[in-house]
Design a protein around this motif. Sequence first.
Motif, PDB file in Angstrom:
ATOM      1  N   UNK A  81       0.840  -1.182  -0.348  1.00 34.08           N
ATOM      2  CA  UNK A  81       0.012  -0.203   0.058  1.00 34.08           C
ATOM      3  C   UNK A  81       0.857   1.189   0.088  1.00 34.08           C
ATOM      4  N   UNK A  82       2.063   1.243   0.558  1.00 33.99           N
ATOM      5  CA  UNK A  82       2.862   2.246   0.977  1.00 33.99           C
ATOM      6  C   UNK A  82       3.475   2.651  -0.411  1.00 33.99           C
ATOM      7  N   UNK A  83       4.085   1.771  -1.268  1.00 31.12           N
ATOM      8  CA  UNK A  83       4.561   1.782  -2.402  1.00 31.12           C
ATOM      9  C   UNK A  83       3.561   2.398  -3.341  1.00 31.12           C
ATOM     10  N   UNK A  84       2.289   1.746  -3.431  1.00 30.43           N
ATOM     11  CA  UNK A  84       1.154   2.477  -4.519  1.00 30.43           C
ATOM     12  C   UNK A  84       0.920   3.932  -4.173  1.00 30.43           C
ATOM     13  N   UNK A  85       0.944   4.334  -2.760  1.00 26.55           N
ATOM     14  CA  UNK A  85       0.765   5.510  -2.284  1.00 26.55           C
ATOM     15  C   UNK A  85       1.819   6.547  -2.781  1.00 26.55           C
ATOM     16  N   UNK A  86       3.134   6.070  -2.818  1.00 24.75           N
ATOM     17  CA  UNK A  86       4.108   6.757  -3.172  1.00 24.75           C
ATOM     18  C   UNK A  86       4.093   7.264  -4.726  1.00 24.75           C
ATOM     19  N   UNK A  87       3.593   6.080  -5.485  1.00 27.98           N
ATOM     20  CA  UNK A  87       3.375   6.392  -6.984  1.00 27.98           C
ATOM     21  C   UNK A  87       2.333   7.302  -7.316  1.00 27.98           C
ATOM     22  N   UNK A  88       1.051   7.129  -6.310  1.00 31.24           N
ATOM     23  CA  UNK A  88       0.042   8.089  -6.758  1.00 31.24           C
ATOM     24  C   UNK A  88       0.600   9.439  -6.342  1.00 31.24           C
ATOM     25  N   UNK A  89       1.347   9.844  -5.337  1.00 28.87           N
ATOM     26  CA  UNK A  89       1.922  11.115  -5.056  1.00 28.87           C
ATOM     27  C   UNK A  89       2.823  11.641  -6.061  1.00 28.87           C
ATOM     28  N   UNK A  90       3.499  10.707  -6.739  1.00 28.63           N
ATOM     29  CA  UNK A  90       4.553  11.294  -7.668  1.00 28.63           C
ATOM     30  C   UNK A  90       3.744  11.527  -8.981  1.00 28.63           C
ATOM     31  N   UNK A  91       2.506  11.191  -9.162  1.00 27.87           N
ATOM     32  CA  UNK A  91       1.917  11.718 -10.507  1.00 27.87           C
ATOM     33  C   UNK A  91       2.106  13.262 -10.650  1.00 27.87           C
ATOM     34  N   UNK A  92       2.512  13.788 -11.511  1.00 30.66           N
ATOM     35  CA  UNK A  92       2.758  15.343 -11.761  1.00 30.66           C
ATOM     36  C   UNK A  92       1.558  16.006 -11.525  1.00 30.66           C
ATOM     37  N   UNK A  93       1.644  17.226 -10.967  1.00 34.97           N
ATOM     38  CA  UNK A  93       0.775  17.974 -10.676  1.00 34.97           C
ATOM     39  C   UNK A  93      -0.325  18.502 -12.103  1.00 34.97           C
ATOM     40  N   UNK A  94       0.661  18.706 -12.950  1.00 37.15           N
ATOM     41  CA  UNK A  94       0.179  19.222 -14.276  1.00 37.15           C
ATOM     42  C   UNK A  94      -1.215  18.385 -14.808  1.00 37.15           C
ATOM     43  N   UNK A  95      -1.441  17.056 -14.329  1.00 37.13           N
ATOM     44  CA  UNK A  95      -2.672  16.329 -14.553  1.00 37.13           C
ATOM     45  C   UNK A  95      -3.428  16.628 -13.424  1.00 37.13           C
ATOM     46  N   UNK A  96      -4.383  17.395 -13.888  1.00 38.20           N
ATOM     47  CA  UNK A  96      -5.360  18.170 -12.863  1.00 38.20           C
ATOM     48  C   UNK A  96      -6.535  17.101 -12.772  1.00 38.20           C
ATOM     49  N   UNK A  97      -6.706  16.217 -13.606  1.00 42.22           N
ATOM     50  CA  UNK A  97      -8.022  15.451 -13.454  1.00 42.22           C
ATOM     51  C   UNK A  97      -7.544  13.749 -13.833  1.00 42.22           C
ATOM     52  N   UNK A  98      -8.076  12.880 -12.919  1.00 39.52           N
ATOM     53  CA  UNK A  98      -7.419  11.483 -12.966  1.00 39.52           C
ATOM     54  C   UNK A  98      -8.753  10.688 -13.275  1.00 39.52           C
ATOM     55  N   UNK A  99      -8.657   9.726 -14.210  1.00 40.85           N
ATOM     56  CA  UNK A  99     -10.222   8.821 -14.316  1.00 40.85           C
ATOM     57  C   UNK A  99      -9.500   7.754 -15.246  1.00 40.85           C
ATOM     58  N   UNK A 100      -8.928   6.981 -14.244  1.00 38.45           N
ATOM     59  CA  UNK A 100      -8.189   5.588 -14.909  1.00 38.45           C
ATOM     60  C   UNK A 100      -8.387   4.292 -13.660  1.00 38.45           C
ATOM     61  N   UNK A 101      -8.211   3.245 -14.204  1.00 42.68           N
ATOM     62  CA  UNK A 101      -8.479   2.027 -13.772  1.00 42.68           C
ATOM     63  C   UNK A 101      -7.077   1.374 -13.311  1.00 42.68           C
ATOM     64  N   UNK A 102      -7.118   1.121 -11.897  1.00 39.75           N
ATOM     65  CA  UNK A 102      -6.020   0.545 -11.353  1.00 39.75           C
ATOM     66  C   UNK A 102      -6.273  -1.060 -11.557  1.00 39.75           C
ATOM     67  N   UNK A 103      -5.151  -1.804 -11.566  1.00 44.52           N
ATOM     68  CA  UNK A 103      -5.088  -3.289 -11.907  1.00 44.52           C
ATOM     69  C   UNK A 103      -5.623  -3.870 -10.795  1.00 44.52           C
TER      70      UNK A 103
END
Length: 142
Positions: free
Chosen positions: A88-110
Amino acid sequence: MADIKYYRHREINQAKWDQAIDKSYNGLVFAYSFMLNNMAGKRWDALIQGDYEAVFPLTWNRKFGFSYLYQPYLCQQLGLFSKTKITTKQLQEFMEAIPRRFRYWQFHLNSENQFFHPKISFVNRTTYQVSLNRHYTDIYDQ
């Protein structure tokens, strides 16, 4: 853990990317470069940890001057793919690393990506998968 870095499409070593998907314990056909190239064109970037130990494709588009992340057609599940069990920690780190230039997210995690955040809206979707990592008779019996 190694740092997570953002790579633009042209910076991604697609041979290493495909090897990372091959070696990941949760690899799916949707995450291979040929699939992403066909479904998103050159509009997919990535978060990569270390030397492709874990990868997270970011399929993006632009509308009204804003960049956003979306789920490409025929790509049921994307998200984090890793050689080792995803925490969970690793996934959270990746989610927090998504650049702020992407203001809207709509995607499906595996299905291996278990994540919750109180400020992010989630929709659970049902999918049926059969793990083929067992002997045929075990799969048949179940």
